[in-house]
Design a protein around this motif. Structure first.
Motif, short mmCIF file in Angstrom:
data_model
loop_
_atom_site.label_atom_id
_atom_site.label_comp_id
_atom_site.label_asym_id
_atom_site.label_seq_id
_atom_site.Cartn_x
_atom_site.Cartn_y
_atom_site.Cartn_z
N VAL A 151 0.90 -1.02 -0.12
CA VAL A 151 -0.06 0.06 -0.02
C VAL A 151 0.89 1.33 -0.13
N PRO A 152 0.85 2.08 -0.99
CA PRO A 152 1.58 3.41 -1.06
C PRO A 152 1.24 4.18 0.20
N GLU A 153 2.43 4.64 0.73
CA GLU A 153 2.63 5.67 2.00
C GLU A 153 1.70 4.84 3.19
N SER A 154 1.93 3.71 3.22
CA SER A 154 1.34 2.92 4.31
C SER A 154 2.13 3.35 5.65
N ASN A 155 3.28 3.86 5.74
CA ASN A 155 4.09 4.11 6.62
C ASN A 155 3.33 5.34 7.60
N GLU A 156 2.42 5.96 6.79
CA GLU A 156 1.67 6.96 7.36
C GLU A 156 0.32 6.46 7.90
N ASN A 157 -0.04 5.15 7.94
CA ASN A 157 -1.19 4.50 8.34
C ASN A 157 -0.94 3.81 9.68
N GLU A 158 -1.99 3.21 10.36
CA GLU A 158 -1.79 2.66 11.43
C GLU A 158 -1.01 1.30 11.21
N MET A 159 -1.60 0.56 9.94
CA MET A 159 -0.75 -0.73 9.65
C MET A 159 0.12 -0.53 8.35
N GLU A 160 0.76 -1.07 8.37
CA GLU A 160 1.94 -1.16 7.12
C GLU A 160 2.14 -2.43 6.65
N PRO A 161 1.42 -3.16 5.71
CA PRO A 161 1.49 -4.51 4.92
C PRO A 161 2.73 -4.46 4.02
N VAL A 162 3.53 -5.51 4.38
CA VAL A 162 4.58 -5.63 3.11
C VAL A 162 4.61 -7.33 2.83
N HIS A 163 5.13 -7.52 1.71
CA HIS A 163 5.24 -8.84 1.24
C HIS A 163 7.02 -8.79 1.15
N ILE A 164 7.55 -9.89 1.82
CA ILE A 164 8.95 -9.99 1.67
C ILE A 164 9.33 -11.43 1.21
N THR A 165 10.23 -11.45 0.29
CA THR A 165 10.80 -12.73 -0.43
C THR A 165 12.28 -12.84 0.34
N PHE A 166 12.72 -13.93 0.92
CA PHE A 166 14.00 -14.33 1.33
C PHE A 166 14.51 -15.17 0.44
N LYS A 167 15.84 -14.96 -0.08
CA LYS A 167 16.53 -15.93 -0.67
C LYS A 167 17.10 -16.85 0.41
N ALA A 168 17.75 -18.02 -0.13
CA ALA A 168 18.27 -18.94 0.93
C ALA A 168 19.41 -18.19 1.64
N GLY A 169 19.37 -18.29 3.05
CA GLY A 169 20.18 -17.56 4.01
C GLY A 169 19.96 -16.23 4.23
N GLY A 170 18.60 -15.72 3.65
CA GLY A 170 18.37 -14.32 3.87
C GLY A 170 17.93 -13.88 5.25
N GLU A 171 18.13 -12.69 5.53
CA GLU A 171 17.63 -12.22 6.97
C GLU A 171 17.05 -10.90 6.99
N PHE A 172 15.97 -10.46 7.34
CA PHE A 172 15.61 -8.92 7.55
C PHE A 172 16.54 -8.27 8.58
N LYS A 173 16.56 -7.11 8.55
CA LYS A 173 17.15 -6.21 9.60
C LYS A 173 16.67 -6.35 11.12
N THR A 174 17.75 -6.18 11.95
CA THR A 174 17.35 -6.18 13.51
C THR A 174 16.51 -5.07 13.69
N PHE A 175 15.29 -5.20 14.51
CA PHE A 175 14.64 -4.10 15.03
C PHE A 175 14.98 -3.81 16.68
N GLU A 176 15.14 -2.65 16.98
CA GLU A 176 15.11 -2.30 18.34
C GLU A 176 13.46 -2.48 18.98
N PRO A 177 13.58 -2.56 20.26
CA PRO A 177 12.34 -2.76 20.80
C PRO A 177 11.29 -1.51 20.45
N SER A 178 9.98 -1.76 20.49
CA SER A 178 8.99 -0.43 20.11
C SER A 178 7.62 -1.25 20.64
N PRO A 179 6.70 0.01 20.23
CA PRO A 179 5.32 -0.43 20.98
C PRO A 179 4.53 -1.18 19.71
#
Length: 179
Positions: free
Chosen positions: A93-121
């Motif tokens: 969804v364009p500009e979803s970071n301005e909404n309450e929910m942010e939906p994303v589709h993530i495709t991982f390659k073999a051995g892939g990993e998403f970045k580390t996130f710090e604690p949040s609400p």
């Protein structure tokens, strides 16, 4: 335009009861109910007081949003690829970071990993479309495979890692500004 219905919708969006709206505008709960059911018409002063509590200007109140987009085509989506970490992220969804929910589709390659996130609400929901992923949440690790879901409050440091030998795909929906 149904003015009473619009007042009701805005009141509910603000998470106010009729009684709370009445208290903030020096009106009774019964009068608010009459307004919402179009059984009474407010004076201009009362109407402006109600709009003020509901966080609306008269221009905003009377502007019809008939062109609000509800369906998003693939052409509306934005992609980002992180070759180093082995994943491709697609904002659904364009500009979803301005909404309450942010939906994303993530495709991982073999051995892939998403970045580390710090604690949040934020609250996070993950649906595993294919493959397997692990969620490292604090000191714990959770595994989910195709068809399974993960739901968590992001109150600890966390990251998502592909646990399959090949590609894994997830649908992730997070609240607040998670990504």
């Amino acid at each position: 335009m149904d003015i009473g219905q619009k007042i009701r919708d805005l009141r509910i969006q603000k998470n106010l009861t009729q009684e709370e709206l009445g208290e903030r505008t020096d009106l009774t709960k019964g009068y608010i109910s009459q307004l919402e059911h179009d059984q009474s018409s407010p004076s201009m002063e009362t109407f402006f007081d109600i709009l003020n509590v509901l966080g609306q200007t008269p221009a905003q109140f009377f502007t019809e949003n008939k062109n609000q987009q509800l369906v998003y085509a693939v052409a509306d989506q934005t992609e980002y690829e992180d070759e180093e970490r082995g994943y491709q992220l697609r904002w659904l969804v364009p500009e979803s970071n301005e909404n309450e929910m942010e939906p994303v589709h993530i495709t991982f390659k073999a051995g892939g990993e998403f970045k580390t996130f710090e604690p949040s609400p934020a609250e996070t929901f993950i649906y595993v479309v294919s493959g397997r992923v692990t969620l490292q949440l604090g000191n714990e690790t959770y595994l989910a495979k195709r068809g399974e879901t993960i739901y968590f409050h992001a109150t600890q440091q966390h990251r998502i890692v592909n646990a399959a030998r090949g590609q894994s795909v997830i649908l992730l929906v997070a609240t607040a500004s998670y990504l």
